[in-house]
Enzyme design. Structure first.
Site, PDB file in Angstrom:
ATOM      1  N   SER A 213       0.845  -1.192   0.000  1.00 47.14           N
ATOM      2  CA  SER A 213       0.000   0.000   0.000  1.00 47.14           C
ATOM      3  C   SER A 213       0.884   1.246   0.000  1.00 47.14           C
ATOM      4  O   SER A 213       2.065   1.171  -0.326  1.00 47.14           O
ATOM      5  CB  SER A 213      -0.930  -0.015   1.226  1.00 47.14           C
ATOM      6  OG  SER A 213      -1.897   0.987   1.116  1.00 47.14           O
ATOM      7  N   ASN A 214       0.321   2.375   0.359  1.00 46.78           N
ATOM      8  CA  ASN A 214       1.082   3.629   0.440  1.00 46.78           C
ATOM      9  C   ASN A 214       0.481   4.479   1.555  1.00 46.78           C
ATOM     10  O   ASN A 214      -0.611   4.174   2.041  1.00 46.78           O
ATOM     11  CB  ASN A 214       1.035   4.352  -0.918  1.00 46.78           C
ATOM     12  CG  ASN A 214      -0.393   4.685  -1.309  1.00 46.78           C
ATOM     13  OD1 ASN A 214      -1.045   5.511  -0.683  1.00 46.78           O
ATOM     14  ND2 ASN A 214      -0.899   4.014  -2.334  1.00 46.78           N
ATOM     15  N   PRO A 215       1.181   5.544   1.979  1.00 45.93           N
ATOM     16  CA  PRO A 215       0.727   6.275   3.176  1.00 45.93           C
ATOM     17  C   PRO A 215      -0.386   7.301   2.926  1.00 45.93           C
ATOM     18  O   PRO A 215      -0.612   8.162   3.775  1.00 45.93           O
ATOM     19  CB  PRO A 215       1.987   6.998   3.665  1.00 45.93           C
ATOM     20  CG  PRO A 215       3.079   6.630   2.729  1.00 45.93           C
ATOM     21  CD  PRO A 215       2.486   6.034   1.512  1.00 45.93           C
TER      22      PRO A 215
END
Ligand code: CTP
Length: 398
Positions: A213-215
């Protein structure tokens, strides 16, 4: 008549509560999205399950939920913000009195105080009660306070008497409601336009407990949805897994992976405006494991394959008059990369930001956006809310 309109249906404890079920169906048939709030005494006449099944949404009765202590207790505020119209039908003499005197001792009356949308009250009670001086005075004051009142019909009442006090015919309630919504519609450059905004990260699962995923916090997308609504748009917020708990004010749909996002967004191909602020993973695992991968296997190779590009699909299938707005987060060659995305994806605008700029990027409350059109570049800095308004003002004028 009500396509895309959000109606809060308040049901109070009178015998006509059963008619609210049919009223809900009539609103739905005309395209409205409904959420139901009941007073505790309304639940003596009809079950919450009936309304939750039909509205396909939880029904609110209590401000505090002892069974689920972690749920938001600010629902009355968010539901109040969510609605285009609050219809209380049937409205008992008791709830009418509370409305007029600003009491907020249950979910319905608390939401009534918090709501910023117009409110239509359908007083329904026995004729004797309706004609009592106290009710007459409360009705007069309700009008003075800005509530809309639909007078009850005359006919056979539950008491066995023939008198004024029946819930009016559904058509009358619908007509009155649509007139009120029209009168209060926010007039802005996006009035009458269907706007779909995506926000937040995707998750690509490797096995049942791990994902790529990513932040992304979704803050920029939420700010864009907020601004589009303030411009009069009929907004759907399509979001990934987010921490934010106050999204109840929006009409929302959700996604987990990039594939989910693609599938959800294809159902909105008729949108007038698409704002793709979601941080979408370009790659997903070529295969995912059905069971948790154990560490005793030593090493773990992940083969990745490309995800569908939702924005590119919209560009390839662009409708006349449709506006496509993309986002781009870059770490180098911002202008070059942004312009190449504009062209390659056949979109109208790119909002680009540089992750290395101070106060920009994932999770921050501020941002600096370089807005690229086909032949223009502008830079907006400030809070994400301020920037979202500036972007829409630049694109759609005001
Ligand atoms: N986007 C999308 N589907 C994807 C990837 C991106 O719809 N699979 C959208 C994003 O929501 C954003 C825009 O495309 O509005 C640009 O996303 P970005 O990740 O910056 O660019 P990519 O096209 O993925 O190119 P690159 O990763 O090479 O920078």
């Amino acid at each position: 008549m009500f396509t895309g309109k959000r109606i809060l249906l308040g049901v109070t404890g009178g015998i006509a509560a059963y008619k609210a079920v049919y009223l809900l169906r009539e609103f739905q048939k005309k395209g409205a999205e409904i959420r139901v709030i009941m007073t505790p005494s309304a639940t003596r006449f009809i079950g919450t399950e009936t309304f939750s099944a039909l509205s396909r949404h939880e029904v609110a009765v209590d401000v505090f939920n002892d069974n689920e202590p972690n749920t938001s207790w600010t629902k009355h505020v968010h539901w109040g913000e969510w609605a285009d119209l609050f219809v209380i039908a049937p409205c008992t003499a008791n709830t009418l009195s509370k409305a007029v005197h600003g009491q907020s001792d249950n979910m319905l009356t608390s939401t009534l105080l918090a709501a910023r949308c117009p409110v239509l009250i359908c007083p329904t009670m026995d004729g004797e009660m309706y004609e009592s001086p106290a009710v007459a005075k409360n009705l007069k004051q309700a009008v003075e306070l800005g509530f809309y009142i639909l007078e009850p019909d005359t006919g056979y009442l539950a008491s066995g008497l023939e008198d004024k006090g029946r819930l009016p015919e559904y058509d009358l309630i619908l007509d009155k409601s649509s007139g009120i919504i029209e009168k209060h519609a926010i007039q802005g450059p996006l009035t009458g336009k269907k706007v779909v905004v995506t926000a937040g990260p995707t998750r690509e699962f490797l096995d049942p407990v791990r994902f790529l995923s990513n932040p992304s916090s979704g803050k920029m997308g939420i700010a864009m949805a907020e601004a589009a609504r303030a411009f009069g748009g009929n907004v759907t917020l399509v979001h990934g897994p987010l921490q934010s708990s106050d999204l109840e004010r929006f009409h929302t749909e959700t996604f987990t992976s990039a594939d989910d996002l693609f599938a959800v967004m294809k159902t909105h191909s008729d949108a007038d405006v698409v704002i793709m602020a979601a941080a979408v993973a370009d790659f997903k695992p070529a295969s995912s494991h059905q069971h948790k991968v154990k560490k005793d296997r030593g090493s773990f190779q992940i083969e990745l394959e490309q995800n569908p590009d939702t924005l590119e699909w919209f560009g390839e299938n662009k409708k006349d008059g449709q506006t496509l707005i993309g986002f781009a987060m870059e770490t180098e060659n911002l202008k070059e990369n942004a312009l190449s995305k504009l062209k390659k994806k056949n979109i109208d605008w790119v909002c680009a930001n540089n992750l290395n700029e101070v106060g920009s990027g994932f999770g921050t409350d501020t941002n600096t956006i370089h807005l690229f059109g086909k032949s223009s570049e502008e830079i907006f800095s400030g809070s994400k809310q301020q920037i979202a308004s500036k972007i829409l003002r630049r694109i759609f004028g005001e």
